[in-house]
Design a protein around this motif. Structure first.
Motif, mmCIF file in Angstrom:
data_model
loop_
_atom_site.group_PDB
_atom_site.id
_atom_site.type_symbol
_atom_site.label_atom_id
_atom_site.label_comp_id
_atom_site.label_asym_id
_atom_site.label_seq_id
_atom_site.Cartn_x
_atom_site.Cartn_y
_atom_site.Cartn_z
ATOM 1 N N UNK A 1 -11.673 -3.698 -7.511
ATOM 2 C CA UNK A 1 -11.210 -2.652 -8.700
ATOM 3 C C UNK A 1 -10.358 -1.610 -8.045
ATOM 4 N N UNK A 2 -10.264 -1.581 -6.793
ATOM 5 C CA UNK A 2 -9.695 -0.214 -6.282
ATOM 6 C C UNK A 2 -8.366 -0.688 -5.987
ATOM 7 N N UNK A 3 -8.158 -1.747 -5.652
ATOM 8 C CA UNK A 3 -6.641 -2.580 -5.646
ATOM 9 C C UNK A 3 -6.380 -2.662 -6.146
ATOM 10 N N UNK A 4 -6.912 -3.188 -7.936
ATOM 11 C CA UNK A 4 -6.137 -3.435 -8.792
ATOM 12 C C UNK A 4 -5.753 -1.637 -9.498
ATOM 13 N N UNK A 5 -6.633 -1.124 -9.132
ATOM 14 C CA UNK A 5 -5.839 -0.168 -10.268
ATOM 15 C C UNK A 5 -4.926 0.789 -9.408
ATOM 16 N N UNK A 6 -4.729 0.843 -7.831
ATOM 17 C CA UNK A 6 -3.644 1.116 -7.295
ATOM 18 C C UNK A 6 -2.357 0.903 -7.487
ATOM 19 N N UNK A 7 -2.856 -1.038 -7.572
ATOM 20 C CA UNK A 7 -1.474 -1.100 -7.657
ATOM 21 C C UNK A 7 -0.416 -1.338 -9.239
ATOM 22 N N UNK A 8 -1.822 -1.587 -10.111
ATOM 23 C CA UNK A 8 -1.066 -0.673 -11.474
ATOM 24 C C UNK A 8 -0.941 0.197 -11.883
ATOM 25 N N UNK A 9 -1.753 1.318 -11.541
ATOM 26 C CA UNK A 9 -0.383 2.907 -10.730
ATOM 27 C C UNK A 9 0.791 3.009 -10.239
ATOM 28 N N UNK A 10 0.564 2.265 -9.306
ATOM 29 C CA UNK A 10 2.541 2.073 -8.600
ATOM 30 C C UNK A 10 3.168 1.146 -9.509
ATOM 31 N N UNK A 11 2.971 0.456 -10.373
ATOM 32 C CA UNK A 11 3.304 -0.582 -11.243
ATOM 33 C C UNK A 11 4.171 0.563 -12.392
ATOM 34 N N UNK A 12 3.587 1.555 -12.893
ATOM 35 C CA UNK A 12 2.938 2.044 -14.163
ATOM 36 C C UNK A 12 4.309 3.193 -13.452
ATOM 37 N N UNK A 13 3.949 3.476 -12.111
ATOM 38 C CA UNK A 13 5.291 4.496 -11.412
ATOM 39 C C UNK A 13 6.752 4.012 -11.546
ATOM 40 N N UNK A 14 6.472 2.592 -10.859
ATOM 41 C CA UNK A 14 8.083 2.332 -10.555
ATOM 42 C C UNK A 14 8.841 2.195 -12.469
ATOM 43 N N UNK A 15 7.711 1.659 -12.922
ATOM 44 C CA UNK A 15 8.447 1.333 -14.658
ATOM 45 C C UNK A 15 9.093 2.958 -14.712
ATOM 46 N N UNK A 16 8.298 3.759 -14.559
ATOM 47 C CA UNK A 16 8.586 4.872 -15.333
ATOM 48 C C UNK A 16 10.225 5.707 -14.716
ATOM 49 N N UNK A 17 10.165 4.545 -13.500
ATOM 50 C CA UNK A 17 11.827 5.139 -12.285
ATOM 51 C C UNK A 17 12.069 4.455 -12.518
ATOM 52 N N UNK A 18 12.428 2.941 -13.713
ATOM 53 C CA UNK A 18 13.329 1.995 -14.359
ATOM 54 C C UNK A 18 13.399 0.765 -13.092
ATOM 55 N N UNK A 19 12.906 1.214 -12.185
ATOM 56 C CA UNK A 19 12.406 -0.259 -11.055
ATOM 57 C C UNK A 19 11.799 -1.154 -11.766
ATOM 58 N N UNK A 20 12.597 -2.834 -10.901
ATOM 59 C CA UNK A 20 12.260 -3.795 -11.424
ATOM 60 C C UNK A 20 11.424 -4.431 -10.191
ATOM 61 N N UNK A 21 11.064 -3.605 -8.597
ATOM 62 C CA UNK A 21 11.215 -4.546 -7.902
ATOM 63 C C UNK A 21 9.548 -3.438 -6.511
ATOM 64 N N UNK A 22 9.147 -4.334 -6.688
ATOM 65 C CA UNK A 22 7.809 -3.363 -5.367
ATOM 66 C C UNK A 22 7.699 -3.092 -4.251
ATOM 67 N N UNK A 23 8.166 -2.591 -3.780
ATOM 68 C CA UNK A 23 8.495 -2.162 -2.403
ATOM 69 C C UNK A 23 7.039 -3.327 -1.628
ATOM 70 N N UNK A 24 8.145 -3.847 -0.033
ATOM 71 C CA UNK A 24 7.821 -4.584 0.826
ATOM 72 C C UNK A 24 6.747 -3.958 1.197
ATOM 73 N N UNK A 25 6.841 -2.602 1.146
ATOM 74 C CA UNK A 25 6.144 -1.522 2.248
ATOM 75 C C UNK A 25 4.404 -1.149 1.327
ATOM 76 N N UNK A 26 4.161 -1.268 -0.228
ATOM 77 C CA UNK A 26 3.497 -1.269 -0.709
ATOM 78 C C UNK A 26 2.647 -2.555 -0.586
ATOM 79 N N UNK A 27 3.481 -3.582 -0.626
ATOM 80 C CA UNK A 27 2.494 -5.291 -0.810
ATOM 81 C C UNK A 27 1.404 -5.009 0.332
ATOM 82 N N UNK A 28 2.740 -4.671 1.171
ATOM 83 C CA UNK A 28 1.536 -4.739 2.548
ATOM 84 C C UNK A 28 0.471 -4.025 2.713
ATOM 85 N N UNK A 29 0.940 -2.499 2.227
ATOM 86 C CA UNK A 29 -0.363 -1.865 1.740
ATOM 87 C C UNK A 29 -1.896 -2.343 1.528
ATOM 88 N N UNK A 30 -1.612 -3.011 0.260
ATOM 89 C CA UNK A 30 -2.584 -3.780 -0.483
ATOM 90 C C UNK A 30 -3.050 -4.787 0.701
#
Length: 440
Positions: free
Chosen positions: A359-388
């Protein structure tokens, strides 16, 4: 005919043809470093094909459990893709060859399980005139029902291989495509491959070369789930009695109805497939871990749990499904029936651990994607993938799958770089610790 009855009918038929029936081998290959898991019916028998070992009988028949995860993302989205499946097989080691294999396949399909001959089609390797003539002149298959295809050459990694002949069942034009030239080999669902007869004549070496085998062999495979879907008149393998009870149990727990919502159906089918795979892997001795076979198990199990969440299921749900899987497969697979309690303990432990962080991981990932989408990004950074992955136990494949559902890709290179840095830090820490221990 029920799935267990079909398996028994196949094995009894080939026993009547002088074959020795062997129990399914473990999914863990024995003395075969070229394979992570058994992915084909003939794989456990490779030493007999190559002549490294003498078989207990020169004619053998099995129903072999198999695992393939190369196209995991297709499971639940197509009618036939599975991670776990059973392959019915009859094998000859330097004994009979093409004619007998073809005649017996035809006899079983048309006389034992009584499929309509007019709905059966076959393909052969272009240069294999002997196979063509056997089908046409001896079995009576019309020339319009025989095709020559370059793809009719079977191999899987190193080991025995050779030209093959495939048998297809015509499910009807309603399952087909708009191509007027639609025929066996087309990517649509009209012509369903149900049997493959491999005429093993070569041994593929580690360097990619082919050496003639001293003795010609026969390796056949008929998908149990596919044959069951034909006999039971099912649209997909998932609706056969070998899988559907798992879907029913999951749908009841989730409070949903199968065949009511395409997205819901995908999750129900993923869970059903993965529950079978998880049960079979653990019963054969695979335990969850972060590498090798254990990682395959952990990835599949966690993927199933995540699809349970998509259905709105909270808490433990995969563990009780083990009982359903054992009820279905236990009569034909001894190891699954014998290890039920152990499998349930392992699944429950892993399911509980993953639920704590999911649940916590999904919340963090969805929040991250929301932020990236607002920034018009389309790629999840590798560092964030590693953190998860490192902090929450999210396999990168799971992150990729969730990201893809929202139109994102992940930075594979960045993830690998972060993994490499972690390994270097771990190595340096071990060196320092060893130095401390060695200091007087």
């Amino acid at each position: 005919m029920k799935g267990n009855e079909l398996r028994q009918a196949y094995l009894q038929f080939f026993e009547s043809k002088g074959h020795l029936k062997l129990d399914t081998f473990s999914l863990i290959p024995e003395n075969d470093p070229s394979l992570l898991l058994i992915g084909a019916g003939m794989a456990p028998l490779k030493p007999f094909f190559t002549g490294k070992l003498v078989p207990p009988c020169h004619r053998i028949t099995t129903s072999q459990t198999c695992m393939r995860t190369g196209d995991l993302e297709n499971v639940g989205r197509t009618a036939r893709h599975h991670t776990f499946f059973e392959m019915l097989g009859n094998f000859s080691f330097g004994d009979y060859f093409k004619k007998e294999a073809i005649h017996w396949a035809w006899e079983f399909l048309t006389e034992v399980i009584k499929l309509d001959k007019n709905r059966l089609y076959v393909t052969v390797y272009p240069d294999d005139q002997e196979a063509y003539d056997t089908w046409h002149k001896e079995c009576g298959v019309e020339e319009s029902h025989i095709s020559r295809l370059e793809d009719n050459f079977w191999e899987i990694g190193e080991g025995p291989c050779g030209p093959d002949s495939e048998i297809f069942f015509d499910q009807g034009p309603e399952h087909g495509c708009d191509d007027p030239n639609c025929a066996p080999g087309c990517d649509c669902d009209r012509y369903l491959e149900i049997w493959n007869l491999v005429f093993t004549q070569f041994n593929k070496m580690p360097d990619g070369s082919y050496e003639p085998l001293q003795h010609k062999n026969i390796d056949t495979g008929a998908g149990l789930e596919r044959l069951a879907s034909v006999l039971q008149g099912c649209r997909t393998n998932f609706e056969t009695d070998l899988i559907y009870p798992i879907i029913e149990a999951t749908a009841k727990r989730a409070g949903v109805t199968y065949n009511d919502n395409p997205n819901t159906d995908v999750s129900l089918k993923v869970i059903a497939d993965h529950a079978r795979a998880v049960t079979a892997l653990i019963s054969d001795g695979v335990l969850p871990s972060n590498e090798g076979r254990g990682y395959v198990l952990r990835r599949i199990l966690r993927r199933a749990v995540r699809h349970g969440r998509l259905l709105g299921i909270e808490g433990i749900f995969l563990t009780p499904l083990v009982d359903v899987v054992v009820d279905i497969l236990g009569p034909g697979i001894k190891s699954i029936a014998e290890k039920k309690d152990f499998v349930k303990r392992v699944v429950q432990n892993e399911e509980e651990r993953f639920n704590q962080t999911l649940e916590q991981g999904l919340e963090l990932l969805n929040s991250l994607i929301d932020t990236l989408a607002a920034e018009k990004a389309t790629v999840v950074p590798g560092s964030e993938v590693f953190k998860l992955y490192d902090t929450y136990g999210f396999p990168w494949e799971l992150t990729e799958e969730i990201a893809s559902e929202r139109g994102f890709t992940i930075d594979h290179e960045g993830f690998e770089a972060a993994m490499k840095e972690q390994r270097e830090r771990a190595r340096e820490a071990r060196v320092k610790e060893d130095a401390k221990v060695a200091t007087p």
